[in-house]
Design a protein around this motif. Structure first.
Motif, PDB file in Angstrom:
ATOM      1  N   LYS A  17       0.827  -1.209   0.000  1.00 41.21           N
ATOM      2  CA  LYS A  17       0.000   0.000   0.000  1.00 41.21           C
ATOM      3  C   LYS A  17       0.863   1.262   0.000  1.00 41.21           C
ATOM      4  N   ILE A  18       1.877   1.277   0.857  1.00 38.63           N
ATOM      5  CA  ILE A  18       2.748   2.449   0.955  1.00 38.63           C
ATOM      6  C   ILE A  18       3.626   2.569  -0.289  1.00 38.63           C
ATOM      7  N   ALA A  19       4.106   1.446  -0.819  1.00 38.19           N
ATOM      8  CA  ALA A  19       4.932   1.469  -2.027  1.00 38.19           C
ATOM      9  C   ALA A  19       4.155   2.053  -3.201  1.00 38.19           C
ATOM     10  N   LEU A  20       2.902   1.634  -3.358  1.00 41.09           N
ATOM     11  CA  LEU A  20       2.078   2.168  -4.448  1.00 41.09           C
ATOM     12  C   LEU A  20       1.840   3.659  -4.290  1.00 41.09           C
ATOM     13  N   ALA A  21       1.599   4.091  -3.060  1.00 46.86           N
ATOM     14  CA  ALA A  21       1.342   5.512  -2.806  1.00 46.86           C
ATOM     15  C   ALA A  21       2.559   6.370  -3.099  1.00 46.86           C
ATOM     16  N   ASN A  22       3.750   5.786  -2.934  1.00 46.45           N
ATOM     17  CA  ASN A  22       4.993   6.526  -3.158  1.00 46.45           C
ATOM     18  C   ASN A  22       5.626   6.229  -4.515  1.00 46.45           C
ATOM     19  N   ASN A  23       4.895   5.480  -5.354  1.00 44.06           N
ATOM     20  CA  ASN A  23       5.387   5.133  -6.690  1.00 44.06           C
ATOM     21  C   ASN A  23       6.714   4.383  -6.619  1.00 44.06           C
ATOM     22  N   LEU A  24       6.804   3.413  -5.700  1.00 41.78           N
ATOM     23  CA  LEU A  24       8.011   2.618  -5.518  1.00 41.78           C
ATOM     24  C   LEU A  24       7.812   1.227  -6.105  1.00 41.78           C
ATOM     25  N   GLU A  25       8.904   0.528  -6.331  1.00 38.22           N
ATOM     26  CA  GLU A  25       8.848  -0.794  -6.955  1.00 38.22           C
ATOM     27  C   GLU A  25       8.046  -1.761  -6.083  1.00 38.22           C
ATOM     28  N   LEU A  26       7.020  -2.348  -6.661  1.00 36.80           N
ATOM     29  CA  LEU A  26       6.080  -3.151  -5.871  1.00 36.80           C
ATOM     30  C   LEU A  26       6.614  -4.547  -5.552  1.00 36.80           C
ATOM     31  N   GLY A  27       7.227  -5.209  -6.534  1.00 38.17           N
ATOM     32  CA  GLY A  27       7.659  -6.585  -6.335  1.00 38.17           C
ATOM     33  C   GLY A  27       8.646  -6.749  -5.193  1.00 38.17           C
ATOM     34  N   VAL A  28       9.704  -5.956  -5.205  1.00 37.96           N
ATOM     35  CA  VAL A  28      10.728  -6.069  -4.169  1.00 37.96           C
ATOM     36  C   VAL A  28      10.174  -5.637  -2.808  1.00 37.96           C
ATOM     37  N   TYR A  88      11.337  -1.455   7.679  1.00 36.19           N
ATOM     38  CA  TYR A  88      11.453  -1.045   9.084  1.00 36.19           C
ATOM     39  C   TYR A  88      10.144  -0.424   9.561  1.00 36.19           C
ATOM     40  N   ALA A  89       9.618   0.512   8.771  1.00 35.41           N
ATOM     41  CA  ALA A  89       8.405   1.227   9.164  1.00 35.41           C
ATOM     42  C   ALA A  89       7.193   0.295   9.218  1.00 35.41           C
ATOM     43  N   CYS A  90       7.019  -0.523   8.194  1.00 32.47           N
ATOM     44  CA  CYS A  90       5.832  -1.388   8.137  1.00 32.47           C
ATOM     45  C   CYS A  90       5.847  -2.437   9.239  1.00 32.47           C
ATOM     46  N   ASP A  91       7.023  -2.913   9.603  1.00 27.60           N
ATOM     47  CA  ASP A  91       7.132  -3.854  10.717  1.00 27.60           C
ATOM     48  C   ASP A  91       6.634  -3.214  12.008  1.00 27.60           C
ATOM     49  N   LYS A  92       6.969  -1.943  12.209  1.00 26.09           N
ATOM     50  CA  LYS A  92       6.564  -1.253  13.431  1.00 26.09           C
ATOM     51  C   LYS A  92       5.091  -0.837  13.388  1.00 26.09           C
ATOM     52  N   LEU A  93       4.586  -0.586  12.176  1.00 27.23           N
ATOM     53  CA  LEU A  93       3.241  -0.015  12.039  1.00 27.23           C
ATOM     54  C   LEU A  93       2.157  -1.056  11.768  1.00 27.23           C
ATOM     55  N   ASP A  94       2.518  -2.313  11.715  1.00 26.00           N
ATOM     56  CA  ASP A  94       1.550  -3.365  11.429  1.00 26.00           C
ATOM     57  C   ASP A  94       0.278  -3.166  12.260  1.00 26.00           C
ATOM     58  N   PRO A  95      -0.863  -3.018  11.605  1.00 30.42           N
ATOM     59  CA  PRO A  95      -2.122  -2.817  12.343  1.00 30.42           C
ATOM     60  C   PRO A  95      -2.453  -3.952  13.319  1.00 30.42           C
ATOM     61  N   TYR A 100      -2.183  -1.340  18.335  1.00 29.35           N
ATOM     62  CA  TYR A 100      -2.250   0.077  18.719  1.00 29.35           C
ATOM     63  C   TYR A 100      -2.571   0.892  17.473  1.00 29.35           C
ATOM     64  N   ASP A 101      -2.997   2.098  17.670  1.00 25.27           N
ATOM     65  CA  ASP A 101      -3.411   2.952  16.556  1.00 25.27           C
ATOM     66  C   ASP A 101      -2.191   3.576  15.883  1.00 25.27           C
ATOM     67  N   SER A 102      -1.798   3.005  14.755  1.00 22.86           N
ATOM     68  CA  SER A 102      -0.636   3.518  14.016  1.00 22.86           C
ATOM     69  C   SER A 102      -1.068   4.295  12.775  1.00 22.86           C
ATOM     70  N   SER A 103      -2.354   4.628  12.702  1.00 14.79           N
ATOM     71  CA  SER A 103      -2.898   5.207  11.472  1.00 14.79           C
ATOM     72  C   SER A 103      -2.250   6.531  11.091  1.00 14.79           C
ATOM     73  N   GLU A 113       1.373   9.296   7.290  1.00 11.91           N
ATOM     74  CA  GLU A 113       2.608  10.047   7.010  1.00 11.91           C
ATOM     75  C   GLU A 113       3.447   9.322   5.969  1.00 11.91           C
ATOM     76  N   CYS A 114       3.567   8.001   6.110  1.00 12.33           N
ATOM     77  CA  CYS A 114       4.356   7.210   5.163  1.00 12.33           C
ATOM     78  C   CYS A 114       3.695   7.175   3.785  1.00 12.33           C
ATOM     79  N   MET A 115       2.371   7.184   3.759  1.00  9.96           N
ATOM     80  CA  MET A 115       1.659   7.198   2.497  1.00  9.96           C
ATOM     81  C   MET A 115       1.941   8.491   1.724  1.00  9.96           C
ATOM     82  N   LYS A 116       2.029   9.572   2.447  1.00  9.13           N
ATOM     83  CA  LYS A 116       2.287  10.871   1.817  1.00  9.13           C
ATOM     84  C   LYS A 116       3.730  10.985   1.349  1.00  9.13           C
ATOM     85  N   ASP A 117       4.656  10.572   2.210  1.00 12.81           N
ATOM     86  CA  ASP A 117       6.081  10.697   1.901  1.00 12.81           C
ATOM     87  C   ASP A 117       6.826   9.683   2.765  1.00 12.81           C
ATOM     88  N   LEU A 118       7.369   8.632   2.158  1.00 15.64           N
ATOM     89  CA  LEU A 118       8.008   7.571   2.929  1.00 15.64           C
ATOM     90  C   LEU A 118       9.180   8.087   3.746  1.00 15.64           C
TER      91      LEU A 118
END
Length: 365
Positions: free
Chosen positions: A211-222, A302-309, A313-316, A321-326
């Motif tokens: 989700k975050i990779a797509l929002a930031n136009n980053l390579e999806l597969g890796v 690193y971020a997604c590991d910490k933010l896993d819903p 806890y509420d990491s929304s 923030e990561c969706m806007k700019d990683l």
């Protein structure tokens, strides 16, 4: 008349042993064509991967191979149960100017007498038995059912044993590119390495990373694979962890036990999953502690590991923030994570974490 070799099977997934057999058949001067015939539902298995994925993998492997074709007679059949004799009868009706050779392994040779209408089948095809060194074969069936030995010096990979271990290092490298887009086999393998709770965490981290990779136009597969497999060593046997740490990471031997899976995982991701991409390895290598000068993929995992819903806890707000700019979101995650951990964490004072804090948070409020 044409000579055509039919090589059937689940190909679930196709591995280097299959590829070597296909090459051997293609190079056989007696064969005009090789037909690869994946089964829709194997009679011996009930957990096959989706047909579409198996077909994609086969198509990738035979790219550029002249006179090697995929036949979809069985995989697209609507019959509830498909017997080899039915398929061969239909082929003989369509192609009356062809000598058909049917490829089987030693393990199936011993079962030939149990195949449906084997007497008729052995008159319609010649069975090509794939020879593997040091394997004895069923002499009676070999003589009785019109068999011929295919000299084969390729890798001795039993499909049955392969399915049990799912050693993805034995899968052709070109297939890994497909699995990055559709990681079915990685998920199946990963599930055998950890408890259900940790597996669900890994999948959740993967979905967030996508989700975050797509929002930031980053390579999806890796992004998908690094996130899915970040904890692949979390429940590795202690002796395996010690072997890897002593062989590859002596400088990190003093690391807290709770972080050693990140180092071990960077090795096991290739050893168990066949993934050689240095970006994936590095993202796993520091996903718990962080470090200075992290790549975008390192930051993402690193971020997604910490933010896993699923962490409860509420990491929304940090996810947003990561969706806007990683890059900016990562800084927020690092800062908030250090506040949360405080002095409780065994690795809060570990030098890799301190280097990351100094590098990224120095001068921050």
């Amino acid at each position: 008349m044409k000579n055509i070799a039919i090589y059937g099977g689940a190909f679930d997934p196709i591995h280097n042993g299959h590829v070597a057999i296909i090459q051997e058949l293609k190079n056989n001067k007696e064969m005009d064509e090789v037909w690869i015939m994946p089964t829709r539902v194997s009679r011996w298995k009930n957990d096959a991967a989706p047909s579409s994925l198996r077909l994609k993998c086969l198509e990738k492997v035979i790219e550029g191979l002249d006179n090697v074709h995929i036949r979809k007679d069985e995989i697209e059949s609507q019959k509830e149960v498909i017997y080899t004799i039915d398929t061969i009868r239909e082929l003989h009706q369509k192609y009356n100017d062809v000598n058909f050779y049917f490829v089987i392994g030693y393990d199936q040779l011993s079962k030939l007498d149990k195949w449906r209408d084997i007497e008729e089948l052995s008159k319609l095809v010649k069975f090509l038995i794939v020879g593997r060194p040091n394997n004895s074969f069923h002499q009676e069936n070999y003589i009785k059912y019109n068999c011929e030995l295919l000299n084969f010096d390729g890798p001795d990979i039993s499909s049955t044993k392969f399915k049990e271990t799912l050693d993805l290092s034995l899968v052709p490298q070109c297939i890994h590119n497909l699995l990055w887009e559709e990681p079915y086999y990685y998920e199946i393998k990963l599930k055998t390495l950890m408890c259900e709770k940790r597996f669900l965490h890994s999948k959740s981290v993967m979905e967030l990373a996508k989700k975050i990779a797509l929002a930031n136009n980053l390579e999806l597969g890796v992004s998908t694979i690094a996130a899915l497999l970040h904890d692949c060593a979390k429940e590795a046997p202690r002796e395996e962890e010690e072997e890897i740490m002593n062989k590859y990471f002596k400088k990190y031997l003093d690391a807290p036990d709770v972080v050693k899976h990140q180092f071990t995982g960077s090795i096991l991701v290739e050893r168990l999953f066949g993934i050689k991409d240095s970006r994936v390895k590095q993202a796993i290598l520091y996903h718990t502690t962080g470090y200075k000068e992290m790549s975008w993929l390192d930051k993402l995992v690193y971020a997604c590991d910490k933010l896993d819903p699923l962490r409860g806890y509420d990491s929304s707000f940090m996810i947003n923030e990561c969706m806007k700019d990683l890059d900016k979101g990562f800084i927020t995650v690092l800062k908030e994570n250090m506040k949360y951990l405080g002095k409780k964490s065994a690795f809060n004072d570990y030098y890799l974490t301190l280097e990351a804090v100094k590098y990224y948070l120095e001068g921050e409020d």
